[in-house]
Scaffold this motif. Structure first.
Motif, mmCIF file in Angstrom:
data_model
loop_
_atom_site.group_PDB
_atom_site.id
_atom_site.type_symbol
_atom_site.label_atom_id
_atom_site.label_comp_id
_atom_site.label_asym_id
_atom_site.label_seq_id
_atom_site.Cartn_x
_atom_site.Cartn_y
_atom_site.Cartn_z
ATOM 1 N N ILE A 19 0.847 -1.188 0.000
ATOM 2 C CA ILE A 19 0.000 0.000 0.000
ATOM 3 C C ILE A 19 0.884 1.240 0.000
ATOM 4 O O ILE A 19 1.936 1.270 0.625
ATOM 5 C CB ILE A 19 -0.952 0.012 1.219
ATOM 6 N N MET A 20 0.464 2.234 -0.765
ATOM 7 C CA MET A 20 1.201 3.483 -0.816
ATOM 8 C C MET A 20 0.294 4.629 -0.398
ATOM 9 O O MET A 20 -0.849 4.739 -0.845
ATOM 10 C CB MET A 20 1.735 3.754 -2.234
ATOM 11 N N LEU A 21 0.820 5.483 0.459
ATOM 12 C CA LEU A 21 0.144 6.710 0.848
ATOM 13 C C LEU A 21 0.909 7.862 0.208
ATOM 14 O O LEU A 21 2.137 7.926 0.319
ATOM 15 C CB LEU A 21 0.115 6.865 2.372
ATOM 16 N N GLU A 22 0.170 8.752 -0.426
ATOM 17 C CA GLU A 22 0.825 9.842 -1.140
ATOM 18 C C GLU A 22 0.588 11.173 -0.451
ATOM 19 O O GLU A 22 -0.450 11.389 0.174
ATOM 20 C CB GLU A 22 0.329 9.880 -2.583
ATOM 21 N N CYS A 23 1.556 12.045 -0.594
ATOM 22 C CA CYS A 23 1.470 13.362 0.016
ATOM 23 C C CYS A 23 2.000 14.398 -0.964
ATOM 24 O O CYS A 23 3.076 14.204 -1.552
ATOM 25 C CB CYS A 23 2.282 13.402 1.302
ATOM 26 N N SER A 24 1.267 15.466 -1.114
ATOM 27 C CA SER A 24 1.754 16.576 -1.921
ATOM 28 C C SER A 24 1.494 17.873 -1.182
ATOM 29 O O SER A 24 0.545 17.990 -0.420
ATOM 30 C CB SER A 24 1.076 16.593 -3.289
ATOM 31 N N GLN A 25 2.381 18.838 -1.391
ATOM 32 C CA GLN A 25 2.256 20.102 -0.674
ATOM 33 C C GLN A 25 2.456 21.281 -1.619
ATOM 34 O O GLN A 25 3.206 21.196 -2.592
ATOM 35 C CB GLN A 25 3.276 20.159 0.482
ATOM 36 N N THR A 26 1.756 22.345 -1.301
ATOM 37 C CA THR A 26 1.829 23.560 -2.114
ATOM 38 C C THR A 26 2.512 24.693 -1.351
ATOM 39 O O THR A 26 2.465 25.845 -1.772
ATOM 40 C CB THR A 26 0.426 24.002 -2.549
ATOM 41 N N LYS A 27 3.118 24.373 -0.235
ATOM 42 C CA LYS A 27 3.744 25.400 0.601
ATOM 43 C C LYS A 27 5.146 25.755 0.134
ATOM 44 O O LYS A 27 5.727 26.718 0.630
ATOM 45 C CB LYS A 27 3.771 24.944 2.058
ATOM 46 N N GLY A 28 5.700 24.963 -0.757
ATOM 47 C CA GLY A 28 7.050 25.251 -1.224
ATOM 48 C C GLY A 28 8.133 24.906 -0.220
ATOM 49 O O GLY A 28 9.271 25.376 -0.334
ATOM 50 N N HIS A 29 7.792 24.084 0.755
ATOM 51 C CA HIS A 29 8.767 23.710 1.777
ATOM 52 C C HIS A 29 9.692 22.612 1.280
ATOM 53 O O HIS A 29 9.286 21.720 0.545
ATOM 54 C CB HIS A 29 8.034 23.222 3.033
ATOM 55 N N ASP A 30 10.935 22.652 1.742
ATOM 56 C CA ASP A 30 11.885 21.597 1.379
ATOM 57 C C ASP A 30 11.718 20.354 2.252
ATOM 58 O O ASP A 30 11.997 19.254 1.822
ATOM 59 C CB ASP A 30 13.319 22.112 1.524
ATOM 60 N N ARG A 31 11.298 20.545 3.480
ATOM 61 C CA ARG A 31 11.307 19.447 4.446
ATOM 62 C C ARG A 31 9.938 18.786 4.534
ATOM 63 O O ARG A 31 8.927 19.464 4.682
ATOM 64 C CB ARG A 31 11.734 19.963 5.821
ATOM 65 N N MET A 32 9.943 17.463 4.456
ATOM 66 C CA MET A 32 8.695 16.714 4.548
ATOM 67 C C MET A 32 8.871 15.526 5.475
ATOM 68 O O MET A 32 9.979 14.993 5.633
ATOM 69 C CB MET A 32 8.228 16.254 3.163
ATOM 70 N N TYR A 33 7.756 15.101 6.099
ATOM 71 C CA TYR A 33 7.796 14.088 7.145
ATOM 72 C C TYR A 33 6.599 13.161 7.008
ATOM 73 O O TYR A 33 5.529 13.559 6.540
ATOM 74 C CB TYR A 33 7.722 14.749 8.541
#
Lengths: 113, 114
Positions: A19-33
């Protein structure tokens, strides 16, 4: 629209399945967790990435893998899901330039049966 | 080994009264502390933080107190409102640790009754 978007929001899967959980962000941040939340245990860090070429294990990385496909995308995989991976999973982002806080997505409920 | 502990799983308060949420930590390397608030079906959102060089930080109805010698912090909400009903997480980060690697407590469910 949310700044940190997780898909799917809810998923039931069988033991042994990938199973894969996906995450996308529009904040332009370099760091993800990626964090997981379990009753009585709070949130625990699974993996984190400080840029596209950087991947680090967190407190509870066993049984998980991640991929940072782009600055805005960070996916979490369970190669062979087991019931004790049933939890609420949160993706989050941060940027030192925006202060000492991290921003969470809305969460993905995963149930492994 | 729970380095950040919130020993009260739940707290019930009357509207208008003070809510006090407590948090203890064991790691003396922690030097920055945060409180997050979480509503059902939403991700945690940042509420307030405090650096170890301070003993108090205030933001509107929310005040966080830090007692370093006791390794204890508390969040005060005055006056409490029904919209404050949520799960509150205490979190900490250590000196020299890459920011974002938060260590969370178990959470306290706050219910504010009208």
């Amino acid at each position: 629209d949310a700044d940190v978007t997780q898909t799917p929001r809810n998923r039931i899967t069988k033991t042994g399945k990938r199973i894969m959980l996906e995450c996308s962000q529009t904040k332009g941040h370099d760091r993800m967790y990626w964090y997981r939340q379990d009753p009585g245990l709070g949130l625990r860090l699974i993996y984190y990435s400080f840029d596209v070429k950087d991947i680090n294990k967190g407190e509870i990385s066993d049984g998980y893998s991640v991929s940072r496909q782009a600055q805005a995308k960070f996916s979490l995989s369970l190669e062979s899901a087991i019931p004790n991976q049933t939890a609420l999973y949160f993706c989050a982002t941060s940027d030192p330039g925006t202060g000492n806080t991290i921003y969470f997505g809305e969460g993905s409920w995963l149930t492994v049966v | 080994d729970q380095q950040v502990k919130q020993n009260s799983p739940s707290l019930s308060v009357q509207e208008g009264r003070i809510s006090i949420l407590n948090c203890d930590y064991t790691n003396s390397m922690f030097d920055y502390f945060l409180w997050y608030k979480k509503y059902p079906a939403e991700g945690p959102t940042f509420l307030i933080s405090i650096s170890s060089i301070k003993d108090k930080n205030e933001d509107g109805r929310f005040t966080v107190f830090l007692n370093k010698s006791a390794k204890h912090l508390s969040l005060h909400i005055v006056p409490s409102q029904p919209g404050d009903s949520a799960v509150y997480f205490c979190a900490a980060i250590g000196r020299g640790t890459s920011y974002g690697k938060l260590t969370f407590g178990q959470g306290t469910i706050l219910t504010v009754h009208p």
